[in-house]
Design a protein around this motif. Structure first.
Motif, PDB file in Angstrom:
ATOM      1  N   GLN A 103       0.814  -1.218   0.000  1.00  0.00           N
ATOM      2  CA  GLN A 103       0.000   0.000   0.000  1.00  0.00           C
ATOM      3  C   GLN A 103       0.848   1.269   0.000  1.00  0.00           C
ATOM      4  OE1 GLN A 103      -2.988  -0.202   3.076  1.00  0.00           O
ATOM      5  NE2 GLN A 103      -3.891  -2.078   2.270  1.00  0.00           N
ATOM      6  N   GLN A 104       1.987   1.208  -0.698  1.00  0.00           N
ATOM      7  CA  GLN A 104       2.765   2.426  -0.921  1.00  0.00           C
ATOM      8  C   GLN A 104       3.391   2.340  -2.306  1.00  0.00           C
ATOM      9  OE1 GLN A 104       6.097   2.929   1.743  1.00  0.00           O
ATOM     10  NE2 GLN A 104       7.378   1.449   0.677  1.00  0.00           N
ATOM     11  N   ASP A 105       3.802   3.473  -2.815  1.00  0.00           N
ATOM     12  CA  ASP A 105       4.503   3.513  -4.104  1.00  0.00           C
ATOM     13  C   ASP A 105       5.959   3.159  -3.834  1.00  0.00           C
ATOM     14  OD1 ASP A 105       5.750   4.074  -6.482  1.00  0.00           O
ATOM     15  OD2 ASP A 105       4.608   5.906  -6.866  1.00  0.00           O
ATOM     16  N   ASN A 106       6.322   1.877  -4.032  1.00  0.00           N
ATOM     17  CA  ASN A 106       7.665   1.430  -3.702  1.00  0.00           C
ATOM     18  C   ASN A 106       8.726   1.999  -4.639  1.00  0.00           C
ATOM     19  OD1 ASN A 106       7.267  -0.174  -1.356  1.00  0.00           O
ATOM     20  ND2 ASN A 106       6.279  -1.724  -2.626  1.00  0.00           N
ATOM     21  N   LYS A 107       8.334   2.337  -5.842  1.00  0.00           N
ATOM     22  CA  LYS A 107       9.273   2.979  -6.755  1.00  0.00           C
ATOM     23  C   LYS A 107       9.684   4.349  -6.215  1.00  0.00           C
ATOM     24  CE  LYS A 107       7.701   4.133 -10.792  1.00  0.00           C
ATOM     25  NZ  LYS A 107       7.230   3.985 -12.189  1.00  0.00           N
ATOM     26  N   LYS A 108       8.701   5.092  -5.756  1.00  0.00           N
ATOM     27  CA  LYS A 108       8.994   6.408  -5.172  1.00  0.00           C
ATOM     28  C   LYS A 108       9.763   6.261  -3.860  1.00  0.00           C
ATOM     29  CE  LYS A 108       6.777  10.744  -3.804  1.00  0.00           C
ATOM     30  NZ  LYS A 108       7.477  10.868  -2.513  1.00  0.00           N
ATOM     31  N   ALA A 109       9.432   5.226  -3.091  1.00  0.00           N
ATOM     32  CA  ALA A 109      10.135   5.004  -1.830  1.00  0.00           C
ATOM     33  C   ALA A 109      11.625   4.795  -2.063  1.00  0.00           C
ATOM     34  CB  ALA A 109       9.532   3.807  -1.097  1.00  0.00           C
ATOM     35  N   PHE A 110      11.961   4.038  -3.101  1.00  0.00           N
ATOM     36  CA  PHE A 110      13.374   3.811  -3.417  1.00  0.00           C
ATOM     37  C   PHE A 110      14.037   5.099  -3.889  1.00  0.00           C
ATOM     38  CE2 PHE A 110      16.787   2.741  -6.412  1.00  0.00           C
ATOM     39  CZ  PHE A 110      17.580   1.934  -5.612  1.00  0.00           C
ATOM     40  N   ASP A 111      13.359   5.824  -4.765  1.00  0.00           N
ATOM     41  CA  ASP A 111      13.921   7.081  -5.274  1.00  0.00           C
ATOM     42  C   ASP A 111      14.174   8.063  -4.128  1.00  0.00           C
ATOM     43  OD1 ASP A 111      13.696   5.981  -7.775  1.00  0.00           O
ATOM     44  OD2 ASP A 111      11.911   7.116  -8.344  1.00  0.00           O
TER      45      ASP A 111
END
Length: 455
Positions: free
Chosen positions: A75-83
């Motif tokens: 339930q999170q944007d994991n791509k954005k989390a990594f960035d």
């Protein structure tokens, strides 16, 4: 990100086995000092897989591990989390999976390594061409990262069953039609237990198997950029007809997960493996598995048959290309690295012959990109190095498709494939219906699509 399990050997054990003759090169090494920050899963696995050996070679350089553990959440944007993680910590060396690498390469976020490779005479001839070609392609001709290991699938076969049924062994670079026809020569009639021709994870779902076949021909079923379906074509109809007929003949093994008994607590390792890999029981002629299956077969006691392997099937018009290779641990230098010279030296070492030979002394969990360090199996392990990746992945830019569409598409597939498998519909009709319904979903305005939590 997919975590690739590597061969963990601590530096002390490696030195015991080799006297560290591979850790220290004959030429004098440049002194490295200061520190670098490296993104990895966690500190323990980094030290086991890379850090201990690197520290033996460069003891004056401090390596700080920035752990990814706990970063990815439902339930999170994991791509954005990594960035955001990269921007916050500004690491020197990035660990990237293939999706991240394709997104970052050429975007201005990574340092091109070509000049460093040329300056230090990095040996590209001994580096598996399939991996190097993939890395160059993702970087539009430049190298923005290197991968010490890669994974690949192959067709494993039971030599005893082939001999008993008078069927010739499979060969490298067969077509999918040849593989399917070969599997159909193993009759399930009058056998107790029944014998199956082919098994594999993609065979549990006819659509997934069809897209696996289609990918080897360079086909795509949706264009993420234009949001247009591309499934209703004569080429796809040919693939779906082939797959539907194969499933109807019943020569594929499909595990019944609901009724198959589960290993009880305390079960022996071989019992657990036979549950996980039914090929080990000796009643399946062929299975499509990854390189780690070599280790499973080699370490299972009392295996009642001899085995070997060949490449996955290919498009006969492009026989040297296959879609079974994956590269999911790529190391790149951050363009904003505070110590780019030491960062490159780290990447150079973990992609060297010296490192690869130490790390492949034990079991085979992943394949070294260094061909000289490939496992010396008596079987056809070189089949893993036979094929280069396709020009472009079928799933490139799939992150641009709405999550709501992907979930709806899965439901459409399940509904429309059933009549085809039952012989109540043709491949052409099934694809027409799948494409029409799917395109209607893609054409919906964004506010008509339900909000779906990101995974």
């Amino acid at each position: 990100m997919k975590k690739v399990m590597l061969l963990g050997i601590v530096a002390g054990l490696a030195c015991t086995a080799t006297g560290c003759t591979w850790v220290s090169d004959t030429k004098e090494q440049p002194k490295l000092s200061g520190s670098i920050k490296v993104v990895y899963w966690n500190k323990n696995s980094f030290m086991q897989n890379y850090g201990n050996l690197f520290s033996v070679k460069y003891p004056d350089l401090t390596v700080e591990v920035l752990p990814l553990e706990g970063l990815y959440k439902p339930q999170q944007d994991n791509k954005k989390a990594f960035d955001d993680y990269v921007q916050l910590h500004n690491p020197d060396v990035l660990l990237l999976d293939s999706e991240q690498f394709e997104r970052y390469a050429g975007s201005g976020k990574l340092k091109a390594l070509d000049a460093d490779m040329k300056k230090d005479a990095f040996d590209t001839k001994g580096y598996y061409s399939g991996v190097l070609e993939y890395l160059r392609r993702a970087g539009d001709g430049k190298i923005y990262g290197l991968a010490p290991f890669f994974n690949c699938e192959a067709v494993f076969y039971n030599k005893k069953l082939f001999a008993e049924h008078g069927v010739p062994f499979p060969g490298n670079k067969m077509s999918w039609n040849e593989l399917i026809l070969l599997s159909q020569r193993f009759s399930t009639q009058n056998e107790d237990p029944p014998v199956y021709g082919l098994e594999g994870r993609t065979l549990t779902n006819p659509f997934i198997f069809a897209t696996t076949v289609g990918a080897s021909y360079g086909l795509k079923y949706v264009d993420p950029e234009s949001k247009k379906m591309t499934l209703n074509t004569p080429e796809w109809a040919k693939v779906f007809k082939l797959v539907a007929e194969a499933f109807q003949k019943g020569n594929f093994y499909k595990a019944d997960l609901a009724s198959d008994p589960k290993p009880s607590p305390g079960s022996k390792r071989e019992e657990v493996l036979k549950q996980q890999y039914p090929f080990l029981n000796g009643h399946i002629a062929m299975t499509i598995q990854g390189v780690d299956f070599v280790d499973v077969l080699s370490t299972t006691p009392g295996l009642p048959f001899e085995w070997d392997l060949v490449t996955v099937p290919v498009d006969q018009s492009n026989p040297n290309s296959g879609n079974s290779m994956s590269v999911n641990e790529i190391f790149s230098v951050n363009v904003n690295s505070q110590n780019p010279a030491a960062s490159w030296k780290f990447i150079e070492y973990i992609n060297s012959d010296a490192f690869a030979r130490i790390m492949t002394q034990s079991t085979i969990k992943a394949l070294p990109a260094r061909v000289n360090a490939a496992p010396k199996e008596e079987r056809n392990v070189k089949a893993f190095y036979e094929l280069t990746p396709p020009n472009e992945s079928m799933y490139k830019n799939f992150d641009k498709l709405p999550d709501s569409f992907l979930m709806t598409f899965d439901s459409i597939i399940n509904q429309e494939m059933e009549p085809l498998l039952q012989g109540k519909s043709t491949a052409e009709t099934a694809l027409q219906r799948i494409e029409a319904r799917s395109q209607a979903e893609l054409d919906k305005p964004k506010d008509e699509n339900p909000v779906v939590p990101k995974s």
